[in-house]
Design an enzyme around this catalytic site. Structure first.
Site, PDB file in Angstrom:
ATOM      1  N   HIS A  53      -7.640  -5.713   0.728  1.00 27.09           N
ATOM      2  CA  HIS A  53      -6.448  -4.851   0.706  1.00 27.09           C
ATOM      3  C   HIS A  53      -5.291  -5.379   1.549  1.00 27.09           C
ATOM      4  O   HIS A  53      -4.128  -5.180   1.189  1.00 27.09           O
ATOM      5  CB  HIS A  53      -6.832  -3.455   1.184  1.00 27.09           C
ATOM      6  CG  HIS A  53      -5.724  -2.448   1.096  1.00 27.09           C
ATOM      7  ND1 HIS A  53      -5.162  -2.073  -0.104  1.00 27.09           N
ATOM      8  CD2 HIS A  53      -5.065  -1.748   2.063  1.00 27.09           C
ATOM      9  CE1 HIS A  53      -4.206  -1.182   0.121  1.00 27.09           C
ATOM     10  NE2 HIS A  53      -4.113  -0.969   1.414  1.00 27.09           N
ATOM     11  N   ASP A  77      -9.887  -5.382  -3.824  1.00 21.80           N
ATOM     12  CA  ASP A  77      -9.224  -4.395  -2.968  1.00 21.80           C
ATOM     13  C   ASP A  77     -10.124  -3.171  -2.839  1.00 21.80           C
ATOM     14  O   ASP A  77     -10.455  -2.524  -3.840  1.00 21.80           O
ATOM     15  CB  ASP A  77      -7.877  -4.001  -3.589  1.00 21.80           C
ATOM     16  CG  ASP A  77      -6.997  -3.217  -2.636  1.00 21.80           C
ATOM     17  OD1 ASP A  77      -7.519  -2.369  -1.884  1.00 21.80           O
ATOM     18  OD2 ASP A  77      -5.767  -3.436  -2.653  1.00 21.80           O
ATOM     19  N   SER A 131       0.829  -1.200   0.000  1.00 24.04           N
ATOM     20  CA  SER A 131       0.000   0.000   0.000  1.00 24.04           C
ATOM     21  C   SER A 131       0.873   1.264   0.000  1.00 24.04           C
ATOM     22  O   SER A 131       1.651   1.469  -0.936  1.00 24.04           O
ATOM     23  CB  SER A 131      -0.949  -0.043   1.200  1.00 24.04           C
ATOM     24  OG  SER A 131      -1.959   0.940   1.085  1.00 24.04           O
TER      25      SER A 131
END
Length: 324
Positions: A302, A261, A174
Site C-alpha cells: 500500500h 495492496d 490513499s
C-alpha cells in the site's frame, strides 16, 4: 485466559455501540489524525529529515492554519542554503513541474514513506509541496472531507498564482486520492482543468474501504451492519468518492497501484481507470490516461510504491506528454 477472552468479547460488543452512540468516532478512525507519527519531529525544521526544504503556513479559512513543506528540484539544491520562504516561492515559476502531494491518513508530512517519495521526486527535477490538512501534524482545526478539500484547493490556487505557467499536478495517496480528486472537481467546476491528477493506491469510495476493512468484516454477519456503517459515514459527510469524481473529470490521469495492496484492493484502481477511459471517450477528450500496475511479487503493497526504481522515470514520461 478467561479474563483475556472476556476482554475480547467486551471489546467486540463495544465497538459498534460506541460508533452508534458517537458517530464522530468513525470519522476519527478514518482520519487517524491524532496518531501524529513520527513523534518528536519538529515540523518547522524539515531539514532534520528532508534537505532543500522550506516550511511555511497558509490560511485556507479564518482560524485555520495548515503546514506545508516545499521541497526543491535538484536544479536548485546548490543555491538553496540559507534561503527563506520568499526565495523558495520565487522558484515555483522556473518551468519545472510542481507536484502537490496529498498524503493518506495517519501521521504527518514527515512520515518516512512520504519523505522517501519526496526525495525521489525532488531528485527527478520536480517541486513538491507536501500538505498537512487541518487537524494533521501542526495544522490547526479538525479534519473533515469538506475542510481537507478546501485546504488542498487553497494550496492549489496559491501554487497556480506562483507557478508562471509551470505544470501543477495533484498527487493523492490513499485517503489523499479522495482529497485530490475532490480538488480536481472543484477546479473543473470553476472553469479550469488541473494539469494532471496522479492517484496512488486509490479507492472507489471511502465507504468501500471501510466496509471491507478486516475489523468491519468481523461484524458482517450482523443484519444491517454494512448499511449501519454507510449511514454513519453519511452522517459524518464522508464520501471521498473517486468513482463519482472520475465520471466528471476530463484531466490527464495516472494511476499507480500494487496488486498486493493490503489496504485498498487493487481492483478498485482498475475500476477507476476504466471509468476514466469511458468518461474521456464519451466526452471526446484526448489526454494521457495511464495505469501502472505493480505485480504482487515485488511486495510494494500500500505505501511502498516509492521503492520502484523506475517510478521517477514513469512519472516524468507521463508529465512529458503534457508538455507536448
Amino acid at each position: 485466559m478467561m479474563k483475556a477472552a472476556s476482554f475480547l468479547v467486551a471489546f467486540y460488543v463495544l465497538v459498534p455501540l460506541i460508533i452508534y452512540l458517537w458517530p464522530w468516532t468513525l470519522a476519527y478512525a478514518v482520519f487517524a489524525h491524532l496518531l501524529r507519527v513520527p513523534y518528536f519531529i519538529d515540523l518547522t525544521r524539515p531539514e532534520y529529515v528532508l534537505n532543500h526544504t522550506c516550511n511555511f503556513y497558509l490560511e485556507p479559512e479564518q482560524g485555520v492554519r495548515v503546514g506545508v513543506w516545499h521541497t526543491l528540484p535538484a536544479s536548485h539544491w546548490d543555491e538553496a542554503a540559507g534561503k527563506g520562504p520568499e526565495w523558495y516561492r520565487g522558484t515555483l515559476g522556473d518551468g519545472n513541474p510542481v507536484i502537490i502531494y496529498l498524503h493518506g491518513n495517519v501521521g504527518t508530512r514527515a512520515k518516512d514513506h512520504r519523505v522517501q517519495l519526496v526525495k525521489i521526486l525532488s531528485t527527478a527535477g520536480f517541486h513538491i509541496l507536501s500538505l498537512d490538512y487541518r487537524g494533521f501534524g501542526d495544522s490547526t482545526g479538525q479534519p473533515s472531507e469538506r475542510g481537507m478539500t478546501t485546504d488542498a484547493l487553497h494550496l492549489y490556487t496559491w501554487v497556480e498564482r506562483q507557478s508562471a505557467g509551470s505544470l501543477v499536478c495533484l498527487w493523492g495517496h490513499s485517503l489523499g486520492s479522495g482529497v485530490a480528486s475532490n480538488t480536481a472537481v472543484k477546479v473543473q467546476e470553476q472553469g479550469s482543468v488541473v494539469d494532471a491528477l496522479i492517484l496512488e493506491a486509490p479507492f472507489t469510495s471511502i465507504g468501500e474501504v471501510v466496509v471491507n476493512f478486516p475489523v468491519a468484516k468481523l461484524y458482517t454477519f450482523l443484519p444491517g451492519f454494512e448499511l449501519f456503517l454507510w449511514n454513519t459515514l453519511e452522517t459524518n459527510k464522508l464520501l471521498f468518492s473517486n468513482e463519482d469524481n472520475l465520471k466528471a473529470l476530463t484531466c490527464p490521469l495516472l494511476i499507480l497501484h500494487a496488486e498486493d495492496d493490503d489496504m485498498v484492493p487493487y481492483h478498485m484502481g482498475q475500476k477507476l481507470y476504466q471509468i476514466s477511459v469511458r468518461t474521456h471517450r464519451e466526452r471526446s477528450k484526448d489526454v494521457p490516461l495511464e495505469m501502472i500496475s505493480y505485480p504482487a511479487s515485488r511486495g510494494l503493497s500500500h505505501s511502498n510504491i516509492y521503492l520502484d526504481p523506475g517510478l521517477s522515470k514513469s512519472v516524468g514520461a507521463f508529465l512529458h506528454k503534457l508538455r507536448g
